[in-house]
Design an enzyme around this catalytic site. Structure first.
Site, short mmCIF file in Angstrom:
data_model
loop_
_atom_site.label_atom_id
_atom_site.label_comp_id
_atom_site.label_asym_id
_atom_site.label_seq_id
_atom_site.Cartn_x
_atom_site.Cartn_y
_atom_site.Cartn_z
NE ARG A 53 -6.86 17.05 -0.81
CZ ARG A 53 -6.10 16.51 -1.76
NH1 ARG A 53 -5.81 15.22 -1.74
NH2 ARG A 53 -5.60 17.27 -2.72
CE LYS A 54 -18.23 14.77 -1.40
NZ LYS A 54 -19.27 13.72 -1.23
NE ARG A 64 -4.64 -2.70 -6.59
CZ ARG A 64 -4.89 -1.55 -5.98
NH1 ARG A 64 -4.52 -1.36 -4.73
NH2 ARG A 64 -5.53 -0.59 -6.61
N GLY A 69 0.82 -1.21 0.00
CA GLY A 69 0.00 0.00 0.00
C GLY A 69 0.84 1.26 0.00
CB SER A 84 -9.24 0.58 11.08
OG SER A 84 -10.22 1.59 11.02
CG ASN A 90 -11.18 8.93 11.43
OD1 ASN A 90 -11.54 8.16 12.32
ND2 ASN A 90 -11.86 9.07 10.31
CE1 TYR A 109 -10.69 -0.37 5.95
CE2 TYR A 109 -11.65 0.68 7.87
CZ TYR A 109 -10.56 0.41 7.08
OH TYR A 109 -9.33 0.91 7.42
CD GLU A 152 -15.03 3.31 10.71
OE1 GLU A 152 -16.04 2.62 10.91
OE2 GLU A 152 -15.03 4.54 10.66
#
Length: 334
Positions: free
Chosen positions: A195-196, A34, A9, A130, A182, A153, A132
């Protein structure tokens, strides 16, 4: 002696900062990319093409599902440390693609662990876990908090987490879970809410966009700065014994808080531009994630250097500069 590290990653936000950190510490750094992402190296291009060999990142185009190729690579480069950051990490997308998410995020971690074991290379392994995983568990969450994931996830990350614990106990491997809350930066992907928000603030400021559509503005999160968090990853693998650690600031903020700071820094009132879009909400919401990183502070000597207000401002400023540069070089962006 020079150490060698392998990062899966590596093209992501965390992978790029971690590669920079390790190169700065004198490591030889290899990145797993990848084949379908060979051209997606914007965050690490300056490392791949670095003029000085000691500052250069070496990338290997291998499909994450190819366990044999991964095992061969481990035997070839014999890394001292392996950082598994590869994942399908968009929580909302995981509801639409649950099988793919579990395949990449959950089973992918298991493949890395098994490849290290089979290769015989005595590498220390870091697994990117995470917050999450905690899902609906009430905050603050620490290393003893029960996992109650609320998304595919989160479920995939729980699988990866317990696989690490199993390999540590069954085979005596040095494997550690970093349970990261986060963490953001100007390198965050465009699909993530922070970021959005900052991109929209920059575009609205430049007159290129009028409206931003968002889901749940009341979600409470613990936001930190990505470069701080990759430093914690490295610290975990320098300990005498492997363990699992929470990495978080301990400060709670809502999406609305982040939104207000970012838009204000761009000279805007978010209320004039933001509209609610129910389709952007998750089928099962996670109300509040706030981490207790006491263990990391005490055992790793780690502490966050950037809090939410500064984080939101620096991300917004970076996107304003990015947009200004593109306008100067190419005219008004689409």
């Amino acid at each position: 002696m020079e150490k060698t590290a392998l990062i899966t990653g590596v093209t992501g936000q965390d992978g790029s900062y971690l590669a920079e950190l390790l190169l700065g510490k004198g490591y030889a750094v290899h990145g797993l990319v990848r084949r379908s992402s060979v051209g997606n190296t914007g965050r690490i291009g300056h490392l791949i093409h670095a003029e000085h060999p000691a500052r250069r990142l070496l990338v290997h185009p291998i499909e994450f599902s190819d366990s044999l190729a991964l095992t061969r690579l481990l035997q070839e480069i014999r890394p001292d440390e392996v950082y598994n950051l590869a994942a399908q990490s968009d929580v909302r997308v995981s509801f639409d693609s649950p099988l793919h998410t579990v395949e990449v995020t959950g089973l992918g971690a298991l493949r890395v662990l098994e490849a290290v074991r089979v290769s015989g290379v005595p590498a220390r392994v870091y697994q990117a876990s995470s917050s999450e995983m905690f899902g609906s568990a009430p905050p603050p969450q620490d290393e003893r908090t029960r996992f109650r994931p609320r998304s595919p996830y989160g479920c995939a990350k729980v699988l990866a987490y317990h696989s690490v614990v199993n390999y540590r106990e069954a085979y005596g491997m040095f494997v550690a879970n970093g349970i990261l809350f986060n963490h953001e930066s100007p390198r965050r992907g465009h699909g993530f809410v922070t970021r959005k928000i900052t991109l929209a603030a920059a575009r609205i400021r430049a007159g290129l966009q009028k409206t931003l559509y968002l889901g749940n503005l009341g979600a409470v999160r613990d936001w930190g700065y990505a470069p701080d968090y990759v430093d914690a990853m490295w610290r975990m693998l320098q300990r005498d014994e492997p363990d699992d650690y929470i990495v978080a600031t301990g400060h709670a903020s809502t999406v609305r808080d982040f939104l207000g700071i970012a838009f204000a820094h761009a000279g805007l009132d978010w209320r004039e531009h933001v509209r609610h879009e129910p389709l952007l909400e998750r089928p099962a919401e996670v109300p509040a994630l706030i981490g207790d990183a006491t263990k990391a502070r005490q055992l790793l000597g780690w502490a966050p250097s950037v809090r939410l207000p500064e984080l939101a401002r620096l991300m917004t400023e970076a996107d304003v500069r990015l947009l200004d540069t593109r306008v100067t070089e190419h005219g008004a962006p689409m």
